[in-house]
Write a protein that holds these residues in place. Structure first.
Motif, mmCIF file in Angstrom:
data_model
loop_
_atom_site.group_PDB
_atom_site.id
_atom_site.type_symbol
_atom_site.label_atom_id
_atom_site.label_comp_id
_atom_site.label_asym_id
_atom_site.label_seq_id
_atom_site.Cartn_x
_atom_site.Cartn_y
_atom_site.Cartn_z
ATOM 1 N N LEU A 81 39.793 39.625 15.504
ATOM 2 C CA LEU A 81 38.737 39.628 16.506
ATOM 3 C C LEU A 81 39.097 40.635 17.587
ATOM 4 O O LEU A 81 40.210 40.595 18.123
ATOM 5 C CB LEU A 81 38.579 38.235 17.127
ATOM 6 N N ILE B 257 36.648 28.593 18.458
ATOM 7 C CA ILE B 257 37.670 29.351 19.178
ATOM 8 C C ILE B 257 37.113 29.838 20.512
ATOM 9 O O ILE B 257 37.765 29.722 21.555
ATOM 10 C CB ILE B 257 38.195 30.527 18.321
ATOM 11 N N LEU C 124 41.469 35.746 23.430
ATOM 12 C CA LEU C 124 40.890 36.092 22.123
ATOM 13 C C LEU C 124 41.784 37.049 21.346
ATOM 14 O O LEU C 124 41.869 36.973 20.129
ATOM 15 C CB LEU C 124 39.503 36.711 22.297
ATOM 16 N N LEU D 174 42.971 31.670 12.833
ATOM 17 C CA LEU D 174 42.249 32.301 11.736
ATOM 18 C C LEU D 174 43.071 32.239 10.442
ATOM 19 O O LEU D 174 42.541 31.893 9.385
ATOM 20 C CB LEU D 174 41.920 33.756 12.086
ATOM 21 N N THR E 85 44.872 32.940 18.526
ATOM 22 C CA THR E 85 43.639 33.181 17.765
ATOM 23 C C THR E 85 43.972 33.644 16.357
ATOM 24 O O THR E 85 43.401 33.147 15.377
ATOM 25 C CB THR E 85 42.766 34.220 18.488
ATOM 26 N N LEU F 242 31.238 34.535 6.973
ATOM 27 C CA LEU F 242 30.753 33.984 8.245
ATOM 28 C C LEU F 242 29.855 32.784 7.992
ATOM 29 O O LEU F 242 29.990 31.746 8.636
ATOM 30 C CB LEU F 242 30.025 35.065 9.051
ATOM 31 N N ILE G 99 34.307 41.539 14.480
ATOM 32 C CA ILE G 99 34.994 40.656 13.539
ATOM 33 C C ILE G 99 35.327 41.524 12.323
ATOM 34 O O ILE G 99 34.447 41.859 11.529
ATOM 35 C CB ILE G 99 34.106 39.455 13.156
ATOM 36 N N ILE H 98 34.910 30.643 14.576
ATOM 37 C CA ILE H 98 34.897 31.575 15.709
ATOM 38 C C ILE H 98 34.187 30.941 16.900
ATOM 39 O O ILE H 98 34.643 31.066 18.044
ATOM 40 C CB ILE H 98 34.259 32.921 15.310
#
Length: 146
Positions: free
Chosen positions: A75, A103, A56, A65, A61, A92, A84, A100
């Motif tokens: 993250l 992921i 993560l 993003l 990651t 979101l 976040i 997310i």
């Protein structure tokens, strides 16, 4: 005997987020003085494994993003929370939460596959060691002092 055939492999449930921790959002959110970007804390379904945390926090990651248009979002794992950063509830809701979640599913799967592979490798090494010890026992048993 392999881990996949005869020995049950302990599998962790997939790492997911159960929701946003609303009580930890900025107190002035929704007011004229409230921030437009802030850290949104979300609660994990279970404690992340160290490898999941590494994945993560990794470059993959960040790249995912950024490729999706969230280059400022980061993250961070903090105990059983995913922090976040540099986002908001609107982002979101508009798709970042889904990204997310995707992921997390991929990270969870990769970590699980790596654990299974390590278990299989350790099982194979254990078998080789047992064969080596058995060969030594047999060789020693063939020695007679008469």
């Amino acid at each position: 005997m392999t881990a996949t055939q005869d020995t049950p492999v302990r599998t962790e449930p997939a790492l997911t987020l159960s929701g946003v921790l609303a009580s930890a959002l900025p107190h002035d959110l929704g007011t004229a003085r409230g921030p437009s970007r802030y850290t949104v804390p979300a609660v994990f379904s279970r404690r992340p494994q160290p490898r999941e945390v590494d994945l993560l926090h990794g470059a993959g990651t960040s790249r995912r993003l950024a490729d999706a248009g969230y280059s400022d979002v980061e993250l961070h794992v903090s105990d059983r929370r995913l922090l976040i950063t540099n986002t908001n509830l609107a982002d979101l809701k508009a798709g970042l939460a889904h990204l997310i979640g995707t992921i997390l599913a991929e990270v969870s799967l990769q970590a699980s596959q790596e654990r299974s592979q390590r278990e299989e490798e350790l099982d194979a090494l254990g078998q080789l060691e047992e064969q080596r010890l058995e060969a030594l026992r047999q060789a020693a048993a063939e020695i007679h002092f008469d």
